[in-house]
Design a protein around this motif. Structure first.
Motif, short mmCIF file in Angstrom:
data_model
loop_
_atom_site.label_atom_id
_atom_site.label_comp_id
_atom_site.label_asym_id
_atom_site.label_seq_id
_atom_site.Cartn_x
_atom_site.Cartn_y
_atom_site.Cartn_z
N ILE A 1 0.83 -1.20 0.05
CA ILE A 1 -0.09 0.04 0.09
C ILE A 1 0.88 1.39 -0.05
O ILE A 1 1.75 1.41 0.90
N LEU A 2 0.59 1.85 -1.00
CA LEU A 2 1.21 3.32 -1.06
C LEU A 2 0.19 4.45 -0.50
O LEU A 2 -0.65 4.78 -1.23
N ALA A 3 0.25 4.70 0.72
CA ALA A 3 -0.94 5.67 1.29
C ALA A 3 -0.40 7.11 1.02
O ALA A 3 0.74 7.58 1.77
N ILE A 4 -0.81 7.99 0.24
CA ILE A 4 -0.61 9.32 0.09
C ILE A 4 -1.54 10.11 0.84
O ILE A 4 -2.76 10.06 1.17
N SER B 1 10.78 12.21 -4.80
CA SER B 1 9.93 11.39 -5.59
C SER B 1 11.03 10.50 -6.31
O SER B 1 10.60 9.15 -6.36
N GLU B 2 12.23 10.88 -6.51
CA GLU B 2 13.23 9.99 -7.17
C GLU B 2 13.45 8.76 -6.05
O GLU B 2 13.69 7.65 -6.46
N HIS B 3 13.89 9.31 -4.77
CA HIS B 3 14.06 8.17 -3.78
C HIS B 3 12.71 7.19 -3.75
O HIS B 3 13.10 5.97 -3.42
N LEU B 4 11.62 7.57 -3.58
CA LEU B 4 10.42 6.96 -3.40
C LEU B 4 10.34 5.91 -4.54
O LEU B 4 10.10 4.69 -4.24
N GLU C 1 2.84 -3.44 7.91
CA GLU C 1 3.84 -4.10 7.87
C GLU C 1 3.89 -4.10 6.19
O GLU C 1 4.95 -4.34 5.62
N ARG C 2 2.98 -3.79 5.50
CA ARG C 2 3.14 -3.54 4.05
C ARG C 2 2.75 -2.08 3.66
O ARG C 2 2.23 -1.98 2.36
N THR C 3 2.73 -1.26 4.35
CA THR C 3 2.07 0.09 3.87
C THR C 3 3.48 1.07 3.96
O THR C 3 4.28 1.22 4.94
N PHE C 4 3.65 1.79 2.99
CA PHE C 4 4.52 2.88 2.69
C PHE C 4 3.74 4.39 2.93
O PHE C 4 2.73 4.27 2.18
N GLY C 5 4.25 5.25 3.68
CA GLY C 5 3.32 6.43 4.10
C GLY C 5 4.02 7.52 3.02
O GLY C 5 5.43 7.58 3.09
N VAL C 6 3.60 8.13 2.32
CA VAL C 6 4.11 9.36 1.55
C VAL C 6 3.44 10.74 1.91
O VAL C 6 1.99 10.81 2.01
N PHE D 1 8.07 0.80 7.31
CA PHE D 1 8.89 1.60 6.74
C PHE D 1 8.87 2.88 6.86
O PHE D 1 7.89 3.38 7.04
N PRO D 2 10.11 3.90 6.70
CA PRO D 2 10.20 5.26 6.95
C PRO D 2 9.28 6.03 6.01
O PRO D 2 8.74 5.80 5.04
N TRP D 3 8.51 7.01 6.45
CA TRP D 3 7.70 7.88 5.74
C TRP D 3 8.68 8.59 4.87
O TRP D 3 9.99 8.82 5.04
#
Length: 609
Positions: free
Chosen positions: A176-179, A279-282, A203-208, A234-236
């Motif tokens: 999940i990429l949560a914006i 965004s590049e790092h993302l 456990e499977r969520t990336f916060g943006v 995972f780090p925000w």
């Protein structure tokens, strides 16, 4: 590792082409088993800008309200050199180099599925972008979550979008990429709220975090980015997208990325986090994580695919072959189905399947019991013997032996054997008829075609009835033959002693005494029992020859003769398969094609590793 993401890209493309969108519960789905990244966010959260920043191109439709109304499967493929281009799954032979045209095609393809309304659809659009400036990555852009329906939308649109998003992200293979926008309270974030429901441990969520540069003066997002406000595994990652003014001025992505890097590196609050912002790092971190997830899922995918192929092949075999289009093909198909039924019927008779033993039971138990119940001794009681002997003599008493009386007694006794003989014929007929029905139910192909099943059943029963009539005729003839010609040797061997009435010096009238009549009755009973013993063996032979043997040899011969006279249209009426089964077979074939292609793709990658 790059070939792993390419593998999933190819499998997802195959899923889209063959109608596997992960929602059809009536068929096994490969889509749900494939690792994917779903982009989730509320309207105006900056979701589209994040995707465009990762890609480095303006290509998504923009506007007010719900712009994304269908899932967009976005597959990024890194190429070493050459011009950037895009391809749609529904337009496989057309390359788009103008990304404004890509934007228009996304909008047009959405309208083709939903109409020019604000409705949504769960059928995805497949878009592949090839560029030297992207990382290998697959993202699924989902409709933005909303809190109210706007004009032209049904009241259920809020729940419909939420249910669609949840259907994607609740699957354990979905990342999940949560914006969430930084200029709003994180507690009210639509993306975080729904992500927490399906992935409570993160456990499977990336916060943006978007719109960091638009926060009120004196505030910052450091606590969020450092995981203090809401901790994820995972780090925000914070991003700074182009402003609407930048978009209106067509500020290119290269300049926007440079300004984003400068923002994080020059802003005191975020300087220590700059190495993992932007965004590049993302894009890089998501690509690396997706590769790792795919690698860990390969063995499970192989096992799932192999198991599902066996299940699909089994069901396809059970449903049988599709109906031929030409008359010859239809005739051949009907003949093959009939031969399959005939083979099963013969297996029942031959003992390979159950039921044939019942025929022997008729011969070994039912027929002997019926013959025994005839009770010839009562028929040959003294009074009946005297009556028949006297009637046979007429106006002149017999001189030596009452031959006509003997014949009448024997014939009247043997004629009763016809009843058990006919009953045996009928019993075997009933067994054969039952075996026909059982064989029809066991012939899988006949279950597909109700009309053919009825016709085959009727034709088989009609044949059995003709065989029964012939068998009854032949069996009764056996009885009649015994009645019409007696075995003379039996009577020649009878003793003629005085005590038993053999003294010729006795008067004619003494020959009607009880002792004499008892002797006649005894002789007739012995003869009738001898004949019954013979018929007990010959009747089964007649029945087997006329019914069982003929049923094995020519049960459907008459049906085949009539079948050869039918035209293509008439043959087609026999193959009136249930439309649901026809559709199921087509769906199974497509899904089987998908899994076999997936098997080949995964095996290729596994061998290369």
């Amino acid at each position: 590792m790059e070939n792993l993401i390419s593998l999933v890209n190819r499998l997802q493309k195959a899923c889209t082409a063959l109608g596997d969108h992960g929602e059809d519960t009536a068929l096994p789905t490969l889509w749900d088993a494939l690792p994917s990244i779903a982009v989730v966010g509320g309207q105006s959260s900056g979701k589209s800008s994040v995707l465009e920043s990762i890609v480095g191109k303006d290509f998504l439709p923009r506007g007010s309200g719900i712009v994304t109304r269908r899932p967009l499967v976005l597959q990024l493929n890194r190429i070493e050199e050459g011009r950037e281009y895009a391809e749609f799954g529904h337009l496989p032979r057309k390359r788009f180099t103008d990304f404004a045209a890509v934007r228009k095609e996304i909008a047009d393809e959405t309208d083709r599925e939903t109409g020019r309304t604000k409705q949504i659809s769960s059928v995805p659009i497949y878009l592949s972008i090839h560029s030297p400036y992207v990382v290998n990555l697959t993202l699924i852009d989902l409709p933005g979550l909303t809190k109210v329906a706007v004009e032209g939308q049904p009241d259920s649109i809020v729940a419909d979008i939420e249910n669609m998003v949840r259907a994607f992200i609740e699957k354990p293979n979905c990342i999940i990429l949560a914006i969430s926008p930084a200029n709003q309270d994180l507690a009210t974030s639509d993306a975080i709220k729904i992500s927490r429901e399906v992935d409570p441990k993160g456990e499977r969520t990336f916060g943006v975090l978007t719109k960091i540069d638009l926060m009120d003066k004196g505030t910052d997002a450091v606590d969020i980015l450092e995981g203090k406000s809401y901790k994820l595994q995972f780090p925000w990652i914070g991003v700074v997208n182009r402003s609407q003014a930048d978009i209106n001025k067509n500020v290119d992505m290269i300049a926007a990325r440079r300004r984003e890097r400068e923002y994080f590196s020059s802003t005191p609050e975020y300087k220590h986090l700059a190495h993992r912002m932007g965004s590049e790092h993302l894009g890089k971190i998501l690509s690396k994580h997706l590769e790792a997830v795919i690698k860990s899922r390969i063995p499970g995918l192989q096992s799932l695919i192999n198991k599902t192929i066996i299940e699909l092949e089994t069901e396809s075999s059970r449903l049988g072959k599709p109906i031929a289009t030409d008359a010859g093909g239809k005739l051949y198909m009907i003949m093959e189905i009939c031969r399959s039924f005939d083979g099963i019927f013969k297996e029942h008779l031959d003992g390979i399947r159950s039921g044939g033993d019942k025929v022997y039971y008729v011969f070994d138990n039912q027929l002997p019991a019926a013959l025994k119940r005839l009770q010839f001794d009562k028929h040959l009681a003294m009074d009946n013997v005297r009556k028949l002997i006297t009637e046979a003599d007429g106006y002149q008493p017999h001189l030596i032996a009452p031959e006509q009386g003997y014949r009448r007694l024997i014939e009247s006794s043997l004629i009763t054997v016809k009843g058990p003989a006919e009953a045996a014929v009928d019993a075997v007929h009933a067994i054969l008829k039952d075996l026909v029905h059982k064989s029809i139910s066991e012939t899988m192909e006949l279950k597909q075609y109700p009309s053919l099943r009825v016709e085959v059943g009727s034709a088989a029963v009609e044949s059995l009835e003709r065989m029964r009539d012939e068998s009854k005729k032949a069996t009764l003839q056996l009885v009649e033959m015994e009645c019409s010609y007696l075995t003379v040797d039996f009577f020649r061997k009878l003793p003629q002693d005085i005590e038993k009435g053999g003294n010729p010096t006795h008067s004619i009238f003494d020959r009607y005494n009880d002792s004499y009549l008892r002797r006649i009755g005894s002789n007739v009973l012995s003869y009738v029992n001898m004949v019954c013993a013979t018929l007990r063996n010959s009747i089964p032979k007649s029945i087997v020859y006329c019914q069982v043997r003929e049923a094995k040899r020519s049960l459907l011969d008459q049906f085949f003769t009539e079948l050869g006279k039918k035209e293509g249209k008439q043959l087609g009426t026999l193959l009136d398969e249930d439309p649901a089964i026809m559709q199921r077979r087509v769906s199974l074939a497509k899904r089987l094609e998908l899994y076999r292609a997936a098997q080949a793709e995964i095996d290729t990658v596994a061998w290369s590793k």
